[in-house]
Design an enzyme around this catalytic site. Structure first.
Site, mmCIF file in Angstrom:
data_model
loop_
_atom_site.group_PDB
_atom_site.id
_atom_site.type_symbol
_atom_site.label_atom_id
_atom_site.label_comp_id
_atom_site.label_asym_id
_atom_site.label_seq_id
_atom_site.Cartn_x
_atom_site.Cartn_y
_atom_site.Cartn_z
ATOM 1 N N ASN A 7 20.438 -50.813 -4.979
ATOM 2 C CA ASN A 7 20.500 -49.353 -5.033
ATOM 3 C C ASN A 7 19.066 -48.831 -4.951
ATOM 4 O O ASN A 7 18.321 -48.898 -5.914
ATOM 5 C CB ASN A 7 21.168 -48.934 -6.349
ATOM 6 C CG ASN A 7 21.276 -47.428 -6.489
ATOM 7 O OD1 ASN A 7 20.759 -46.673 -5.655
ATOM 8 N ND2 ASN A 7 21.932 -46.994 -7.541
ATOM 9 N N ARG A 90 24.091 -49.424 -1.942
ATOM 10 C CA ARG A 90 24.571 -48.079 -2.257
ATOM 11 C C ARG A 90 23.910 -47.113 -1.272
ATOM 12 O O ARG A 90 22.698 -47.082 -1.125
ATOM 13 C CB ARG A 90 24.177 -47.707 -3.673
ATOM 14 C CG ARG A 90 24.673 -46.329 -4.024
ATOM 15 C CD ARG A 90 23.741 -45.629 -4.950
ATOM 16 N NE ARG A 90 24.196 -44.277 -5.208
ATOM 17 C CZ ARG A 90 23.408 -43.349 -5.710
ATOM 18 N NH1 ARG A 90 22.158 -43.632 -5.990
ATOM 19 N NH2 ARG A 90 23.875 -42.147 -5.924
ATOM 20 N N HIS A 179 29.133 -39.180 -6.244
ATOM 21 C CA HIS A 179 29.663 -40.050 -7.316
ATOM 22 C C HIS A 179 30.997 -40.663 -6.896
ATOM 23 O O HIS A 179 31.797 -41.057 -7.749
ATOM 24 C CB HIS A 179 29.923 -39.259 -8.625
ATOM 25 C CG HIS A 179 28.691 -38.841 -9.354
ATOM 26 N ND1 HIS A 179 28.612 -37.647 -10.029
ATOM 27 C CD2 HIS A 179 27.516 -39.464 -9.556
ATOM 28 C CE1 HIS A 179 27.421 -37.539 -10.606
ATOM 29 N NE2 HIS A 179 26.737 -38.639 -10.328
ATOM 30 N N ARG A 240 19.634 -29.887 -12.882
ATOM 31 C CA ARG A 240 20.156 -29.115 -11.737
ATOM 32 C C ARG A 240 20.986 -27.939 -12.223
ATOM 33 O O ARG A 240 21.746 -28.078 -13.183
ATOM 34 C CB ARG A 240 21.033 -30.007 -10.842
ATOM 35 C CG ARG A 240 20.258 -31.087 -10.143
ATOM 36 C CD ARG A 240 21.190 -31.969 -9.307
ATOM 37 N NE ARG A 240 20.745 -33.336 -9.367
ATOM 38 C CZ ARG A 240 21.532 -34.397 -9.267
ATOM 39 N NH1 ARG A 240 22.824 -34.243 -9.103
ATOM 40 N NH2 ARG A 240 21.026 -35.603 -9.320
ATOM 41 N N GLU A 383 29.580 -48.723 -11.121
ATOM 42 C CA GLU A 383 29.437 -48.527 -9.675
ATOM 43 C C GLU A 383 28.997 -49.812 -8.974
ATOM 44 O O GLU A 383 29.417 -50.094 -7.861
ATOM 45 C CB GLU A 383 28.440 -47.390 -9.404
ATOM 46 C CG GLU A 383 29.021 -46.032 -9.776
ATOM 47 C CD GLU A 383 27.973 -44.955 -9.984
ATOM 48 O OE1 GLU A 383 27.273 -45.013 -11.020
ATOM 49 O OE2 GLU A 383 27.853 -44.072 -9.138
#
Ligand code: AMP
Length: 395
Positions: A7, A90, A179, A240, A383
């Site tokens: 990743n 990923r 996601h 965010r 993940e």
């Protein structure tokens, strides 16, 4: 079968080596400060740590050091790189071209480049990791698992924005969602917990972490999700903003003379619960501050909970016959109070969590009362395992 999962961020690289015969993590590690002074690799095998501190000017060098660490005589877990059967990467943005995990070929690379315009920090970094593996492990197959892929099942009425259709046609402006690998994993796991076929499952998956998104799952597939063209939309996040009146953007640009780069930074890095509280983007700090009387920290936490309620309730009406609401991610798995705050108010719909059962972190737990009309779970996401499973399936 041994599968390496990678990743890549713009200056970091996370990795895990899986033995897929029993889905065991043999080793995991993190490379930080790639291309910056002070590059560092930290590999963990059980309790043991192995650290390499050496300048790594790019991702190729970082991957090379990962391979050195994996095969290190004292600290490694394999004796030869030929033991790696495949690499799962990923990837963030596959746009409309990528609808599931894929073996990497030229078409996939083209899609990654095309959609870099919507993920300018992530897609090029993911690509660098891939190119490094192709160079250093030329005979090994690479698989890409995209954050956006799971959400490609959303219908047009949920992925379009309320703007002129030509912007979708000409610029591909639409909601993509992120996601996806986590929401997919959580959906599979929930189907398992309920003992039913995924294709018959309607549920709400709440991935609440530093970045947060909620996904409405209908018939086991993504039907709607809170993140949009980019991961900026939706919930109030660590740094965010999430949803806001688009006029705020133009107003700030006019008033402060911000250019697009600056406003992008303001909304992605200086907003969210950090911006509102002025304390931290970490919910542990916010909960401490709120408990010590910090009003803005308290407001930030309430904003987060209310926004989540709004999405969960809205998605329940969109999907219908929802059987489960599932919490995951750093906050979803660990913040007992945030789960309680979010679910507070759902009693009027017959949905209740049991405060004793809710006193858990991680794992896979039912936290709703026996008479709750919808089951509420906490499920730890994974993940990397999802990427490893898809990679195994495709190679
Ligand atoms: P993630 O991005 O999924 O790794 O989630 C990271 C975030 O989870 C952190 O920034 C914290 O805000 C939150 N978190 C982790 N542990 C806890 C905890 N025990 N209580 C509250 N929040 C937590």
């Amino acid at each position: 079968m041994k599968i390496l999962v990678i990743n890549c961020g713009s200056s970091s690289l996370k990795y895990q080596l899986f033995d897929m015969d029993n889905e065991e993590v043999l080793v995991k590690g993190l490379v930080e400060r790639i291309g910056i002074d002070g590059s560092r690799l930290k590999q963990e095998k059980g309790e043991d740590e192995f650290i390499i501190e050496e300048d790594m000017k790019d991702h190729t060098q970082a991957v090379k050091h990962v391979f050195d660490a994996l095969t290190d005589e004292d600290n490694g877990v394999i004796s030869n790189l030929s033991e790696i059967d495949a690499v799962g990467h990923r990837f963030v943005h596959g746009g409309e071209k990528i609808t599931s995990s894929v073996l990497i070929d030229d078409e996939v690379k083209k899609a990654v480049k095309e959609y870099s315009k919507f993920a300018p920090l992530h897609n090029p970094a993911n690509m660098m990791g891939l190119e490094a593996c192709e160079k250093l492990l030329p005979n090994v197959k690479n698989v890409a698992v995209f954050d956006t892929a799971f959400h490609q099942s959303m219908p047009e009425e949920n992925f379009l924005y309320g703007i002129d259709y030509k912007y979708y046609e000409e610029q591909s402006i639409r909601k993509y969602g992120f996601h996806g690998t986590s929401h997919d994993f959580i959906t599979q796991k929930t189907a398992e917990l309920l003992g039913k076929d995924q294709s018959e499952l309607n549920m709400i998956s709440c991935h609440l972490g530093n970045g947060s998104s909620i996904c409405a799952v209908k018939d086991g597939r993504s039907y709607d999700t809170s993140m949009g063209l980019t991961p900026l939309e939706g919930l109030v996040m660590g740094t965010r903003s999430g949803d806001l009146d688009p006029a705020v953007v133009t107003f700030l640009m006019d008033e402060y003379g911000y250019d697009t780069k600056k406003i992008d930074n303001v909304l992605n890095k200086e907003s969210g619960v950090l911006g509102v509280s002025g304390v931290s983007s970490d919910f542990r700090d916010l909960e401490d501050a709120a408990n010590n009387g910090n009003k803005r920290a308290e407001i930030a936490l309430k904003m987060f909970a209310n926004r989540a309620k709004r999405y969960i309730a809205g998605y329940m009406a969109e999907v219908g016959n929802v059987e489960a609401i599932v919490f995951t991610g750093g906050i979803g798995e660990n913040s007992i109070t945030m789960r309680e705050d979010i679910m507070n108010g759902f009693e009027q719909f017959g949905i209740k969590i049991d405060s004793e059962k809710n006193n858990v972190r991680g794992g896979a737990h039912l936290i709703s009362t026996d008479d709750s009309r919808v089951k509420v779970f906490v499920v730890a996401t994974n993940e990397e395992l999802m990427i490893a499973r898809d990679t195994k399936r495709l190679v």
